[in-house]
Motif scaffolding. Structure first.
Motif, mmCIF file in Angstrom:
data_model
loop_
_atom_site.group_PDB
_atom_site.id
_atom_site.type_symbol
_atom_site.label_atom_id
_atom_site.label_comp_id
_atom_site.label_asym_id
_atom_site.label_seq_id
_atom_site.Cartn_x
_atom_site.Cartn_y
_atom_site.Cartn_z
ATOM 1 N N VAL A 198 42.853 21.673 17.079
ATOM 2 C CA VAL A 198 42.239 20.234 17.332
ATOM 3 C C VAL A 198 40.894 20.517 18.022
ATOM 4 N N LYS A 199 39.917 19.646 18.146
ATOM 5 C CA LYS A 199 38.779 19.616 18.800
ATOM 6 C C LYS A 199 39.241 19.790 20.285
ATOM 7 N N PHE A 200 38.145 20.629 21.038
ATOM 8 C CA PHE A 200 38.215 20.927 22.293
ATOM 9 C C PHE A 200 38.485 19.370 23.076
ATOM 10 N N SER A 201 37.643 18.629 22.975
ATOM 11 C CA SER A 201 37.874 17.200 23.578
ATOM 12 C C SER A 201 39.049 16.564 23.325
ATOM 13 N N THR A 202 39.610 16.727 22.130
ATOM 14 C CA THR A 202 40.896 15.927 22.098
ATOM 15 C C THR A 202 42.036 16.685 22.939
ATOM 16 N N TYR A 203 42.078 18.042 23.038
ATOM 17 C CA TYR A 203 42.778 18.818 23.947
ATOM 18 C C TYR A 203 42.654 18.438 25.553
ATOM 19 N N ALA A 204 41.461 18.284 25.783
ATOM 20 C CA ALA A 204 40.773 18.219 27.227
ATOM 21 C C ALA A 204 41.304 16.718 27.751
ATOM 22 N N VAL A 205 41.048 15.800 26.862
ATOM 23 C CA VAL A 205 41.356 14.346 27.448
ATOM 24 C C VAL A 205 42.573 14.304 28.109
ATOM 25 N N PRO A 206 43.685 14.456 27.588
ATOM 26 C CA PRO A 206 45.128 14.502 28.045
ATOM 27 C C PRO A 206 45.387 15.266 29.325
ATOM 28 N N MET A 207 44.598 16.365 29.276
ATOM 29 C CA MET A 207 44.628 17.159 30.652
ATOM 30 C C MET A 207 44.035 16.467 31.486
ATOM 31 N N ILE A 208 43.018 15.963 31.334
ATOM 32 C CA ILE A 208 42.219 15.237 32.438
ATOM 33 C C ILE A 208 42.882 14.045 33.011
ATOM 34 N N ILE A 209 43.364 13.321 32.081
ATOM 35 C CA ILE A 209 44.280 12.175 32.438
ATOM 36 C C ILE A 209 45.584 12.540 33.174
ATOM 37 N N GLY A 210 46.157 13.634 32.768
ATOM 38 C CA GLY A 210 47.273 13.964 33.397
ATOM 39 C C GLY A 210 47.105 14.609 34.826
ATOM 40 N N GLU A 211 45.854 15.032 35.080
ATOM 41 C CA GLU A 211 45.884 15.436 36.411
ATOM 42 C C GLU A 211 45.352 14.356 37.500
ATOM 43 N N ILE A 212 44.605 13.318 36.736
ATOM 44 C CA ILE A 212 44.360 12.232 37.451
ATOM 45 C C ILE A 212 45.620 11.500 38.059
ATOM 46 N N ARG A 213 46.403 11.142 37.036
ATOM 47 C CA ARG A 213 47.751 10.539 37.107
ATOM 48 C C ARG A 213 48.493 11.149 38.189
ATOM 49 N N LEU A 263 38.402 10.890 42.192
ATOM 50 C CA LEU A 263 38.864 11.084 40.609
ATOM 51 C C LEU A 263 38.129 11.772 39.760
ATOM 52 N N PHE A 264 36.783 11.831 39.965
ATOM 53 C CA PHE A 264 35.899 12.661 39.280
ATOM 54 C C PHE A 264 36.261 14.119 39.501
ATOM 55 N N GLN A 265 36.414 14.643 41.073
ATOM 56 C CA GLN A 265 36.637 15.844 41.151
ATOM 57 C C GLN A 265 38.092 16.217 40.623
ATOM 58 N N VAL A 266 39.178 15.372 40.685
ATOM 59 C CA VAL A 266 40.485 15.775 40.206
ATOM 60 C C VAL A 266 40.223 15.969 38.694
ATOM 61 N N GLY A 267 39.513 15.046 38.070
ATOM 62 C CA GLY A 267 39.357 15.158 36.740
ATOM 63 C C GLY A 267 38.651 16.364 36.314
ATOM 64 N N CYS A 268 37.797 17.140 37.203
ATOM 65 C CA CYS A 268 37.075 18.259 36.822
ATOM 66 C C CYS A 268 38.171 19.444 36.657
ATOM 67 N N VAL A 269 39.299 19.411 37.618
ATOM 68 C CA VAL A 269 40.233 20.405 37.927
ATOM 69 C C VAL A 269 41.035 20.234 36.496
ATOM 70 N N GLY A 270 41.294 19.109 35.844
ATOM 71 C CA GLY A 270 41.952 19.196 34.685
ATOM 72 C C GLY A 270 41.005 19.654 33.526
ATOM 73 N N LEU A 271 39.751 19.612 33.578
ATOM 74 C CA LEU A 271 38.951 19.968 32.480
ATOM 75 C C LEU A 271 38.891 21.536 32.694
ATOM 76 N N MET A 272 38.840 22.043 33.923
ATOM 77 C CA MET A 272 38.761 23.495 34.062
ATOM 78 C C MET A 272 40.169 24.232 33.329
ATOM 79 N N LYS A 273 41.380 23.450 33.601
ATOM 80 C CA LYS A 273 42.592 23.859 33.173
ATOM 81 C C LYS A 273 42.314 23.820 31.635
ATOM 82 N N ALA A 274 41.760 22.792 31.042
ATOM 83 C CA ALA A 274 41.533 22.557 29.715
ATOM 84 C C ALA A 274 40.894 23.853 29.110
ATOM 85 N N VAL A 275 39.758 24.130 29.619
ATOM 86 C CA VAL A 275 38.896 25.248 29.407
ATOM 87 C C VAL A 275 39.757 26.527 29.337
#
Length: 255
Positions: free
Chosen positions: A85-100, A64-76
């Motif tokens: 919006v703050k970067f973290s506000t944008y990144a969290v939904p991206m990370i959650i979506g990738e894991i889901r 899940l951590f590795q998949v979450g990192c993919v979401g983080l890369m997409k956010a970046v």
């Protein structure tokens, strides 16, 4: 700093940056600076870890951590200061979506590719809507956003939704709890148990009035002990005692 080792990475040794430094790095990333991208990703891995903890018990943490990192890369890669919006506000939904998405693809229940594609479009539209509007969209708003009939969107999201256990608790209040299976019935098999049902109803009629009332509200209407106590004007402890006494009487009559 609390130490967490995941995927061989010691999170206590990760770099920390301020909001201003984050904005500066994002600007450099947009200008093609690969070193800035690496620094930005490494300094936000704790964000991935915090999201992974929300999915505790639903998969291997390292995966899940590795998949979450993919979401983080997409956010970046996709972040734009114009989002305001703050970067973290944008990144969290991206990370959650990738894991889901990963968890849905990993489920033992197979869903057609077409349904998965519609579901992913809907989930992606939902994530972006929440970022831009600071609220969750309705099903109709999601359907309009991706230009797909609402019936297809609802069907697709239902198809990829995570299965629920019959033993999942749907209500809990101290000693008073109820599982999902207690709220389900199989009407097709009612003919097979009609005699038992009649005997049970006859037995219930022999109970004292207050005990009969509690059982009816609890098991036929589906109310909680707290709701019953408010409805008939007694304490929850009294409801619990009446329910227990009624069930014991029934066991004696039926056995």
């Amino acid at each position: 700093m609390h130490k967490v080792v995941i995927c061989g990475l010691d999170t206590s040794k990760l770099p920390k940056i301020t909001a201003k430094e984050c904005d500066e790095l994002l600007l450099k990333v947009r200008n093609g600076d690969s070193d800035a991208k690496e620094t930005l990703v490494m300094s936000n891995l704790r964000l991935v870890l915090s999201v992974v903890q929300r999915f505790s018990g639903k998969g291997n943490s390292d995966d899940l951590f590795q998949v979450g990192c993919v979401g983080l890369m997409k956010a970046v890669n996709n972040f734009n200061p114009a989002f305001n919006v703050k970067f973290s506000t944008y990144a969290v939904p991206m990370i959650i979506g990738e894991i889901r998405r990963y968890l849905k693809d990993s489920t033992s229940i197979k869903v057609s590719r077409n349904l998965r594609d519609v579901a992913y479009k809907a989930l992606r539209a939902k994530e972006l809507y929440e970022i831009n509007n600071q609220r969750s969209p309705s099903m109709m708003e999601i359907a309009e956003e991706i230009d797909i009939p609402i019936s297809e969107v609802a069907c697709a999201l239902d198809a990829v939704s995570e299965p629920r256990s019959l033993y999942e608790s749907v209500y809990s209040d101290g000693d008073d709890s109820m599982m999902l299976m207690e709220q389900l019935s199989d009407n097709k098999s009612m003919d097979d148990v009609w005699s038992e049902s009649i005997y049970l109803k006859d037995s219930i009629k022999k109970l004292p009035e207050r005990e009969r009332q509690v059982l009816t509200l609890r098991y036929y209407v589906g109310k909680t002990q707290m709701e019953i106590s408010e409805a008939i004007g007694i304490s929850q402890a009294q409801v619990s005692r009446l329910e227990k006494n009624a069930l014991n009487r029934l066991r004696e009559m039926i056995s």
